[in-house]
Design a protein around this motif. Structure first.
Motif, short mmCIF file in Angstrom:
data_model
loop_
_atom_site.label_atom_id
_atom_site.label_comp_id
_atom_site.label_asym_id
_atom_site.label_seq_id
_atom_site.Cartn_x
_atom_site.Cartn_y
_atom_site.Cartn_z
N LEU A 91 129.20 91.25 -55.96
CA LEU A 91 128.29 91.95 -56.53
C LEU A 91 127.02 90.83 -56.32
CD1 LEU A 91 127.10 94.73 -57.72
CD2 LEU A 91 128.25 93.60 -60.15
N TYR A 92 127.17 89.63 -56.45
CA TYR A 92 126.37 88.84 -56.78
C TYR A 92 125.52 88.62 -55.19
CZ TYR A 92 123.11 84.55 -57.55
OH TYR A 92 122.62 83.50 -57.61
N PHE A 93 126.86 88.19 -55.00
CA PHE A 93 125.57 87.80 -53.72
C PHE A 93 125.24 89.46 -52.29
CE2 PHE A 93 127.37 87.10 -48.95
CZ PHE A 93 126.54 86.19 -48.41
N VAL A 94 126.07 90.35 -52.94
CA VAL A 94 125.38 91.76 -51.29
C VAL A 94 124.03 91.70 -52.61
CG1 VAL A 94 126.05 94.48 -51.70
CG2 VAL A 94 127.73 92.87 -51.52
N THR A 95 123.95 91.64 -53.91
CA THR A 95 122.55 92.13 -54.77
C THR A 95 121.40 91.18 -53.59
OG1 THR A 95 123.62 92.58 -56.48
CG2 THR A 95 121.41 92.07 -56.50
N PHE A 96 121.58 89.65 -53.76
CA PHE A 96 120.85 89.04 -52.96
C PHE A 96 121.13 89.29 -51.88
CE2 PHE A 96 120.73 85.05 -50.44
CZ PHE A 96 119.62 84.30 -50.21
N ILE A 97 121.95 89.70 -50.94
CA ILE A 97 121.68 89.99 -49.61
C ILE A 97 120.88 91.39 -49.29
CG2 ILE A 97 122.62 90.66 -47.34
CD1 ILE A 97 123.22 87.95 -47.36
N ILE A 98 120.77 92.32 -49.82
CA ILE A 98 120.28 93.47 -49.96
C ILE A 98 118.47 93.20 -50.06
CG2 ILE A 98 119.32 95.52 -51.42
CD1 ILE A 98 122.61 96.03 -51.39
N ALA A 99 118.29 92.23 -51.47
CA ALA A 99 117.14 92.16 -51.39
C ALA A 99 116.51 90.62 -50.71
CB ALA A 99 116.93 91.04 -52.83
N PHE A 100 117.09 90.30 -49.99
CA PHE A 100 116.38 89.57 -49.19
C PHE A 100 116.28 90.38 -47.35
CE2 PHE A 100 117.17 86.95 -45.16
CZ PHE A 100 116.25 86.12 -45.28
N ALA A 101 117.05 91.44 -47.75
CA ALA A 101 116.69 92.00 -46.15
C ALA A 101 115.45 92.97 -46.13
CB ALA A 101 118.39 92.84 -46.30
N ARG A 102 115.94 93.49 -47.43
CA ARG A 102 114.81 94.07 -47.48
C ARG A 102 113.40 92.81 -47.56
NH1 ARG A 102 114.48 96.59 -52.91
NH2 ARG A 102 112.73 97.92 -52.45
N SER A 103 113.00 92.13 -47.68
CA SER A 103 111.95 91.23 -47.44
C SER A 103 111.62 90.82 -46.22
CB SER A 103 112.21 89.82 -48.86
OG SER A 103 112.99 88.96 -47.66
N ILE A 104 112.82 90.46 -44.89
CA ILE A 104 112.14 90.64 -43.82
C ILE A 104 111.32 91.49 -43.33
CG2 ILE A 104 113.62 90.41 -41.97
CD1 ILE A 104 116.01 90.10 -42.70
N PRO A 105 110.75 92.89 -43.40
CA PRO A 105 110.20 92.72 -42.63
C PRO A 105 108.58 92.78 -42.86
CG PRO A 105 111.31 94.71 -43.38
CD PRO A 105 111.34 93.71 -43.98
N ASN A 106 108.76 92.06 -44.53
CA ASN A 106 107.50 90.89 -44.86
C ASN A 106 106.84 89.53 -44.68
OD1 ASN A 106 107.45 93.72 -47.16
ND2 ASN A 106 108.62 92.87 -48.66
N ALA A 107 107.95 89.13 -43.68
CA ALA A 107 108.16 88.30 -43.17
C ALA A 107 106.33 87.67 -43.17
CB ALA A 107 109.06 87.64 -42.55
N PRO A 108 105.80 88.35 -41.87
CA PRO A 108 104.50 87.85 -42.03
C PRO A 108 103.83 87.73 -43.30
CG PRO A 108 105.45 89.57 -39.98
CD PRO A 108 106.34 89.43 -41.58
N LEU A 109 103.79 88.95 -44.49
CA LEU A 109 102.25 88.87 -45.13
C LEU A 109 103.00 87.96 -45.63
CD1 LEU A 109 100.20 90.05 -46.88
CD2 LEU A 109 102.40 91.63 -47.71
N LEU A 110 103.63 87.40 -46.10
CA LEU A 110 104.71 85.95 -46.64
C LEU A 110 104.25 84.75 -46.26
CD1 LEU A 110 107.89 86.78 -47.72
CD2 LEU A 110 106.53 87.61 -48.77
N HIS A 111 103.69 85.31 -44.68
CA HIS A 111 103.22 82.87 -44.02
C HIS A 111 101.79 83.94 -44.30
CE1 HIS A 111 102.66 80.65 -40.96
NE2 HIS A 111 101.83 81.27 -39.99
N GLU A 112 101.31 85.04 -44.13
CA GLU A 112 99.63 84.88 -44.07
C GLU A 112 98.83 84.60 -45.29
OE1 GLU A 112 96.85 88.23 -44.16
OE2 GLU A 112 98.15 88.74 -42.70
N ARG A 113 99.49 84.76 -46.29
CA ARG A 113 99.34 84.37 -47.49
C ARG A 113 99.02 83.52 -48.11
NH1 ARG A 113 99.77 90.20 -51.00
NH2 ARG A 113 98.50 91.91 -49.67
N LEU A 114 101.23 82.87 -47.70
CA LEU A 114 101.04 81.22 -48.40
C LEU A 114 101.22 80.78 -47.05
CD1 LEU A 114 103.52 81.78 -51.22
CD2 LEU A 114 100.30 80.41 -50.76
N PRO A 115 101.27 80.34 -46.27
CA PRO A 115 100.99 79.92 -45.30
C PRO A 115 101.95 78.65 -45.14
CG PRO A 115 99.26 79.47 -45.38
CD PRO A 115 99.44 80.96 -46.26
#
Length: 468
Positions: A91-115
């Motif tokens: 349950l813990y691992f699946v929750t982590f995978i879902i939260a991480f997968a949702r963040s993948i589209p934000n990778a360029p934004l995260l890099h832009e704000r904290l390169p």
């Protein structure tokens, strides 16, 4: 102790091969445990042969993963405790995978704000913030499946303590080589930690929170020589200038000494601390004594007490998330704080996390998952307390003190999802689980004298310690 092995058929060659593989996996796992606090040291964190991701910790963890996948039945369970542990981990691992997968589209934004923190490419982001954190979970599975006797659990504890001894000695040596920086305050100490160990000084403090009670356990129940690692760790904490780490470790030490009824040791320790405070006030002690005062008056404010977290992190974030139904219910995925508009406009401190593990989890996963998390945490702590009262095991209570210490520190720092800061939690919880399983299997025997059945398909099942 006589070693008796029961095999499910096969030739003597295959039996010897299986035993040799088990021994190799043991040393591989102990190497992973030992290298945990050093994995970000600059020369250890370098890619071997210039190949991206080929770092010592990653390679060792990959070896442990291969062994678990091909030689261990990960989803099978031999008792109710193991079955429940595997389900909660999933349950813990699946929750982590879902939260991480949702963040993948934000990778360029995260890099832009904290390169300097987040990589530019999607692949690097997945490896650094998805795969490496997942490696931290592997020790839980290895201990649950392979460390099935008290002696094996003690071996893991020994590896942790020796590693922390080396960490403390190394940090003290660095501080002595740079005395002006070590005594100049937290900013200078943080520069030393990042330059020599590749981590924030609060992260090093978290390592001590999660391991210091084990050093005291060794000193109280084993050789008196373990007093040396305890003393070095306390000196390292004083030099570290992490207020939360020092207070949490001191509190856990006091509770353990009271539990062991070592009142004389407690009195001597308190006297030594008092004398040291009079003769030399370390930056950490000075920071503790001055916390909560704004410097212009003697009045104590909640925001000053929490060093700006309330007004400049928590309130703006909670206001933003509660004003959006989607964010409130489901969060924004991993590193959700950095996607905040308040973060972008400078309304709040531009931190990488919320400086509160529960709030940080709420930002990532929303209110529904946070409520489930809080319920599971309460049930887990109460269950661990009941089991500990039944076991009367010094090691169990030392592990419990480590986890409670981390839980307390979650109020101002740390994370819920797997990270460098909470990497020791998976080992600690797994060892507590197996101590409880040992007790339930052989309640009338001395702890550790009745190893659990390994239950691996097609492999040797050891009725005594596999590692001997």
């Amino acid at each position: 102790m006589t070693v008796a092995l029961r095999y499910g058929g096969g030739t003597p060659y295959h039996r010897a091969s299986a035993y040799s593989l088990g021994q190799s996996a043991k040393w591989l796992f102990l190497a992973v445990v030992f290298i945990l606090p050093f994995q970000r040291v600059p020369f250890v964190n370098s890619n071997l042969l210039g190949i991206q991701g080929c770092k010592p910790f990653n390679l060792l963890s990959a070896g442990v993963l291969v062994y678990l996948l091909f030689r261990v039945s990960l989803l099978s369970a031999t008792d109710k405790i193991e079955r429940t542990s595997i389900r909660i981990l999933l349950l813990y691992f699946v929750t982590f995978i879902i939260a991480f997968a949702r963040s993948i589209p934000n990778a360029p934004l995260l890099h832009e704000r904290l390169p300097d923190v987040f990589p530019e490419s999607y692949l690097d982001y997945i490896m650094s913030y998805g795969m490496v954190p997942a490696f931290y979970i592997l020790p839980f599975l290895f201990i649950l499946k392979r460390c099935r006797s008290f002696s094996e659990i003690e071996t893991v504890v020994d590896a942790i303590c020796v590693s922390i001894l080396l960490l403390s000695a190394s940090f003290i040596f660095v501080a002595l080589m740079n005395p002006s920086a070590a005594l100049s305050g937290r900013a200078a100490v943080n520069d030393l930690c990042e330059a020599y160990f590749g981590i924030h000084y609060n992260t090093m403090g978290t390592i001590y929170i999660c391991t210091a009670p084990l050093l005291l356990y060794k000193a109280l129940t084993r050789s008196s020589l373990w007093i040396v690692p305890v003393a070095l760790s306390l000196l390292g904490l004083l030099l570290l200038s992490s207020r939360s780490a020092l207070l949490t470790v001191a509190g856990s030490y006091v509770l353990i000494l009271i539990y062991k009824r070592k009142f004389a040791v407690l009195a001597v320790g308190a006297a030594m601390v008092a004398i040291a405070s009079v003769l030399w006030i370390a930056p950490t002690v000075y920071a503790i004594l001055s916390i909560g005062f704004d410097g212009t008056s003697s009045e104590v404010s909640a925001d000053e007490l929490l060093t700006g977290r309330v007004d400049f992190i928590w309130i703006p974030l909670l206001n933003e998330w509660t004003s959006d139904l989607g964010l409130f219910l489901f969060g924004a995925g991993r590193s959700g704080i950095i996607t905040s508009e308040a973060w972008y406009t400078g309304t709040l401190i531009q931190a990488t996390h919320a400086h509160n593990a529960i709030i940080d989890f709420f930002l990532d996963c929303g209110a529904i998952a946070t409520c489930i998390l809080l319920v599971l945490m309460c049930v887990g702590v109460s269950t661990a307390w009941r089991v500990g009262r039944r076991l009367h095991s010094d090691l169990y209570w030392a592990l419990f003190a480590c986890i409670v210490g981390y839980g307390i520190s979650m109020f101002t720092e740390r994370e819920v999802f797997p990270s460098f800061e909470n990497m020791y939690l998976f080992l600690l919880i797994a060892m507590m689980v197996n101590l409880a399983r040992l007790s339930s299997r052989a309640p009338n025997l001395s702890m550790g004298r009745a190893p659990l059945d390994a239950g691996d398909t097609g492999a040797a099942t050891a009725t005594t310690s596999q590692w001997r």
